[in-house]
Motif scaffolding. Structure first.
Motif, PDB file in Angstrom:
ATOM      1  N   LEU A 138      15.490  18.500  -7.226  1.00  0.00           N
ATOM      2  CA  LEU A 138      16.948  18.405  -7.311  1.00  0.00           C
ATOM      3  C   LEU A 138      17.591  19.776  -7.159  1.00  0.00           C
ATOM      4  O   LEU A 138      18.610  19.928  -6.480  1.00  0.00           O
ATOM      5  CB  LEU A 138      17.341  17.777  -8.648  1.00  0.00           C
ATOM      6  N   THR A 139      16.976  20.790  -7.780  1.00  0.00           N
ATOM      7  CA  THR A 139      17.527  22.143  -7.679  1.00  0.00           C
ATOM      8  C   THR A 139      17.485  22.648  -6.247  1.00  0.00           C
ATOM      9  O   THR A 139      18.450  23.244  -5.752  1.00  0.00           O
ATOM     10  CB  THR A 139      16.756  23.097  -8.590  1.00  0.00           C
ATOM     11  N   ALA A 140      16.367  22.410  -5.552  1.00  0.00           N
ATOM     12  CA  ALA A 140      16.257  22.852  -4.169  1.00  0.00           C
ATOM     13  C   ALA A 140      17.299  22.149  -3.288  1.00  0.00           C
ATOM     14  O   ALA A 140      17.892  22.773  -2.398  1.00  0.00           O
ATOM     15  CB  ALA A 140      14.851  22.574  -3.646  1.00  0.00           C
ATOM     16  N   ALA A 141      17.524  20.855  -3.546  1.00  0.00           N
ATOM     17  CA  ALA A 141      18.514  20.119  -2.755  1.00  0.00           C
ATOM     18  C   ALA A 141      19.918  20.686  -2.974  1.00  0.00           C
ATOM     19  O   ALA A 141      20.682  20.876  -2.016  1.00  0.00           O
ATOM     20  CB  ALA A 141      18.475  18.640  -3.130  1.00  0.00           C
ATOM     21  N   LEU A 142      20.264  20.955  -4.232  1.00  0.00           N
ATOM     22  CA  LEU A 142      21.593  21.514  -4.513  1.00  0.00           C
ATOM     23  C   LEU A 142      21.736  22.925  -3.947  1.00  0.00           C
ATOM     24  O   LEU A 142      22.808  23.306  -3.466  1.00  0.00           O
ATOM     25  CB  LEU A 142      21.838  21.514  -6.026  1.00  0.00           C
ATOM     26  N   LEU A 143      20.649  23.700  -4.002  1.00  0.00           N
ATOM     27  CA  LEU A 143      20.707  25.049  -3.427  1.00  0.00           C
ATOM     28  C   LEU A 143      20.844  24.997  -1.910  1.00  0.00           C
ATOM     29  O   LEU A 143      21.542  25.832  -1.317  1.00  0.00           O
ATOM     30  CB  LEU A 143      19.461  25.843  -3.819  1.00  0.00           C
ATOM     31  N   ALA A 144      20.197  24.024  -1.268  1.00  0.00           N
ATOM     32  CA  ALA A 144      20.357  23.876   0.182  1.00  0.00           C
ATOM     33  C   ALA A 144      21.804  23.547   0.528  1.00  0.00           C
ATOM     34  O   ALA A 144      22.376  24.079   1.496  1.00  0.00           O
ATOM     35  CB  ALA A 144      19.418  22.792   0.705  1.00  0.00           C
ATOM     36  N   ALA A 145      22.418  22.664  -0.271  1.00  0.00           N
ATOM     37  CA  ALA A 145      23.837  22.369  -0.066  1.00  0.00           C
ATOM     38  C   ALA A 145      24.692  23.605  -0.311  1.00  0.00           C
ATOM     39  O   ALA A 145      25.673  23.848   0.400  1.00  0.00           O
ATOM     40  CB  ALA A 145      24.272  21.227  -0.986  1.00  0.00           C
ATOM     41  N   ALA A 146      24.314  24.403  -1.315  1.00  0.00           N
ATOM     42  CA  ALA A 146      25.060  25.633  -1.602  1.00  0.00           C
ATOM     43  C   ALA A 146      24.936  26.630  -0.459  1.00  0.00           C
ATOM     44  O   ALA A 146      25.904  27.334  -0.129  1.00  0.00           O
ATOM     45  CB  ALA A 146      24.555  26.252  -2.908  1.00  0.00           C
ATOM     46  N   VAL A 147      23.758  26.708   0.166  1.00  0.00           N
ATOM     47  CA  VAL A 147      23.582  27.597   1.314  1.00  0.00           C
ATOM     48  C   VAL A 147      24.507  27.166   2.456  1.00  0.00           C
ATOM     49  O   VAL A 147      25.174  28.000   3.088  1.00  0.00           O
ATOM     50  CB  VAL A 147      22.110  27.592   1.770  1.00  0.00           C
ATOM     51  N   ALA A 148      24.560  25.860   2.730  1.00  0.00           N
ATOM     52  CA  ALA A 148      25.426  25.361   3.800  1.00  0.00           C
ATOM     53  C   ALA A 148      26.887  25.671   3.507  1.00  0.00           C
ATOM     54  O   ALA A 148      27.621  26.162   4.379  1.00  0.00           O
ATOM     55  CB  ALA A 148      25.221  23.855   3.970  1.00  0.00           C
TER      56      ALA A 148
END
Length: 544
Positions: A138-148
Motif C-alpha cells: 500500500l505504501t509503495a502504491a501511494l508513493l507511486a501516486a505521489a511521484v506522479a
C-alpha cells in the motif's frame, strides 16, 4: 536481508520492509502510463496562457469575459468561477477543475493497480511470502501516486512561473493535492472491495460526485467572481464539500488562500490513515465487502451472459454519466454563444474542434466530439477486461469447457462496442433534451462519433490478441487521441496532426455536411483491427 535481521526489526520498520523495491517495481511497470498522463495533463495546463492571450489579449476583453461569466450559471458549472483577470488566474479558471480531475484519475488508477489488482491476480500473495512488510504494498502504491502528482506539480509550477511564482506554486500543489486525495480514496476502497474493477468504479463514482457537487455549488452563486473584485459574496457550501471545489477556492494567481492546501493535505493524511487501519484488519485477498457469489447456470450459463454480468455495473455507471453530461452541455449551448460573442479566436477554436456553421452548432459539435473521446476510454477499459480475466487465471476454467476463445472474447466485445454505441446514444439524447431543439441533428452528431470510438477499441483488441504484454499500450493510444482532440485545436496545430486521430476525419455535425465515406472507412478499419486481434488470440498461448 536475513530472516533473523528481519525478525528483530521494530514493528513499524517490519511493516514497511521492501517498500523501496516495490516502489521501483511499480514505477517500472507504469513507466509508460504515468509519463503519458502526466504529460497530457501538464500540456493542457501549460498551453492555456498563450491560448487565452490570443483570445482575450486586452484588459477590456478579459473584463467583458468576467462580466459575462458572473451571469452565466451554466458555464460556471462547467469550468468554475473567475477570481481574477490575469492570464494566470484565467488559466486556473479554465483548466483547473479538469486538471485536478485528470490528476485524480491517475492517482486512483495507480493505487488500485498496485494494491487490489495485485491481490486479485495472486501476485501479492507471492510477494508477501518473502521479506516484505504488511504495509509495503500500500505504501509503495501511494508513493507511486505521489511521484506522479509531484512530477505534475513541478511541471505546472515551472511552466507557469512566468505568470507569477506564488500562483504557479499554489496551482501546481493544488492539482497534486487533489490527485493525492483521490489516491487515498482509492486506497480505502481497495480495502473494502474484492474486485479491482469495482474499486476503480466506486472511486470514479466518488470523483463524479465531487464534480457534481462543485458544479452545483458554482452554478448557484457568482460570489467567487464578485468577491475577487471586492464586492463581497462567497462560495456555496456545496463547493466546499468537494475537493475539486477546494482547488477552485485556492484562488491561484488571485490572492492565494494557502490554507486550502492544508485541507487537501489533511484529507489525504486522514484517508491514508484509514486505509492503513483497514489493511491491518483484513486478510490478504479478502475484503470488508466480499463479492456475492452468483449462479453458474441459467441466465449466467453462457459466455455472453457472463461478460454482461461482469461489466453491467460499469455500463450502467458510464451510461448515467454520459446522459447527465449531455444534459448539462446541451443546456450550455446558447450560453456559450453569448459568452464568446464576437471573439473570433474563440470561434475558430470551437470550429476546429467541431462545427462549421454557427457558434451554437460549433459548440454542440465540439461537445459531441469531446464525449466521443471520453467514450474511447470506456471502450479501451471494457476490451481490456479480457486481459484482466486472462492474467488473473479466471479465463482458463471457462475455456477448459466447451466455450471457445472466440465465443468467450465475443461476449466481452459485444459489451465493449455495443456499450460505447449506447453511451453516444445517451449523450445525444441528453444534449438534445438539454438544448431543446433539433433532436435529430444532435443525435446524429453523437452517433457519427461511434466509428472513431470503435477504431480505438479495435486497436485495443489488436494489441491484446497479438501481444498481450503490450495490451496496456491501448491506453497510450487513447491518451494520444485525447491530447490531439482536446489540446490540438487550442494550440492551432497543423491539420496533419489532427488527422492522426480517427476523430479528425469525421463529418462536423451539426452544421456541416454529412459525409458517409469516412464513416464507412473507419467502420471497416475497426472491423479489420478486431478481426486481426481475434486471429492472434486464437493462435497464441494464454498467459500463465
Amino acid at each position: 536481508m536475513s530472516a533473523a535481521s528481519f525478525a528483530v526489526r521494530p514493528t513499524s520498520a517490519r511493516r514497511l520492509a521492501g517498500t523501496g523495491i516495490l516502489l521501483r517495481f511499480a514505477l517500472r511497470r507504469d513507466r509508460v502510463m504515468i509519463p503519458l498522463w502526466v504529460g497530457v495533463n501538464a500540456l493542457m495546463v501549460l498551453s492555456m496562457p498563450n491560448t487565452l492571450k490570443g483570445l482575450y489579449g486586452t484588459p477590456a476583453e478579459r473584463a467583458d469575459l468576467i462580466g459575462q461569466m458572473a451571469g452565466n450559471s451554466s458555464l460556471r458549472a462547467m469550468v468554475g468561477p473567475v477570481f481574477g483577470d490575469s492570464l494566470g488566474a484565467l488559466t486556473a479558471w479554465r483548466v483547473g477543475v479538469y486538471a485536478g480531475a485528470l490528476a485524480a484519475v491517475v492517482g486512483l488508477l495507480v493505487v488500485v493497480r498496485h494494491t487490489r489488482d495485485e491481490e486479485e491476480s495472486g501476485r501479492q500473495e507471492m510477494v508477501a511470502s518473502g521479506m516484505v512488510g504488511r504495509r509495503a504494498s500500500l505504501t509503495a502504491a501511494l508513493l507511486a501516486a505521489a511521484v506522479a502528482n509531484g512530477a505534475l506539480a513541478l511541471l505546472v509550477t515551472a511552466g507557469l512561473a512566468g505568470q507569477g511564482a506564488a500562483g504557479a506554486l499554489a496551482f501546481g500543489l493544488g492539482i497534486a493535492g487533489v490527485g493525492m486525495v483521490f489516491a487515498t480514496t482509492a486506497a480505502i476502497v481497495a480495502q473494502l472491495t474484492e474486485s479491482a474493477r469495482l474499486a476503480r468504479g466506486l472511486t470514479a463514482a466518488v470523483l463524479g460526485a465531487a464534480f457534481v457537487l462543485r458544479a452545483a455549488g458554482d452554478s448557484a452563486t457568482d460570489g467567487g467572481t464578485s468577491q475577487a473584485f471586492g464586492t463581497g459574496g462567497g462560495s456555496s457550501l456545496l463547493t466546499w464539500a468537494s475537493p475539486l471545489g477546494w482547488l477552485t477556492n485556492l484562488r491561484a494567481f488571485a490572492g492565494e488562500r494557502w490554507w486550502v492546501l492544508g485541507l487537501l493535505a489533511g484529507a489525504a493524511l486522514v484517508q491514508g490513515a484509514v486505509a492503513y487501519a483497514l489493511a491491518d484488519r483484513r486478510d490478504l485477498g479478502m475484503s470488508f465487502l466480499p463479492s456475492r457469489p452468483g449462479p453458474a447456470a441459467g441466465r449466467l450459463g453462457g459466455a455472453r451472459a457472463l461478460a454482461w454480468r461482469l461489466q453491467r455495473g460499469s455500463v450502467l455507471g458510464w451510461s448515467i454519466g454520459f446522459l447527465l453530461a449531455g444534459l448539462v452541455y446541451g443546456g450550455m449551448a446558447d450560453g456559450a454563444a453569448d459568452l464568446l460573442g464576437d471573439n473570433e479566436g474563440a470561434r475558430e477554436i470551437f470550429e476546429r474542434m467541431g462545427g462549421e456553421s454557427g457558434l451554437t452548432d460549433a459548440f454542440l459539435a465540439a461537445m459531441a466530439g469531446m464525449l466521443g473521446l471520453v467514450a474511447a476510454l470506456y471502450v479501451v477499459a471494457s476490451v481490456l477486461r479480457l486481459h484482466g480475466e486472462e492474467i488473473s487465471g479466471r479465463a482458463e476454467p471457462v475455456l477448459a469447457g466447451s466455450v471457445g476463445r472466440l465465443r468467450w472474447a465475443a461476449g466481452h466485445l459485444v459489451v465493449a462496442f455495443g456499450g460505447s454505441a449506447l453511451l453516444m446514444l445517451l449523450a445525444g439524447a441528453g444534449l438534445a433534451l438539454g438544448h431543446g431543439e433539433r433532436t435529430g441533428a444532435i443525435l446524429g452528431a453523437c452517433l457519427v462519433q461511434i466509428p472513431a470510438v470503435w477504431v480505438i477499441g479495435g486497436v485495443a483488441v489488436l494489441l491484446y490478441g497479438l501481444a498481450p504484454g503490450t495490451a496496456m499500450g491501448a491506453w497510450g493510444v487513447a491518451g494520444a487521441v485525447l491530447l490531439i482532440g482536446w489540446v490540438g485545436p487550442a494550440l492551432d496545430v497543423p491539420q496533419a496532426v489532427l488527422d492522426l486521430s480517427p476523430f479528425g476525419h469525421l463529418p462536423k455535425l451539426p452544421g456541416g455536411e454529412m459525409a458517409w465515406a469516412p464513416v464507412l472507412v473507419l467502420t471497416a478499419l475497426a472491423v479489420a483491427l478486431v478481426a486481426a486481434g481475434l486471429a492472434g488470440l486464437r493462435r497464441r498461448d494464454l498467459s500463465t
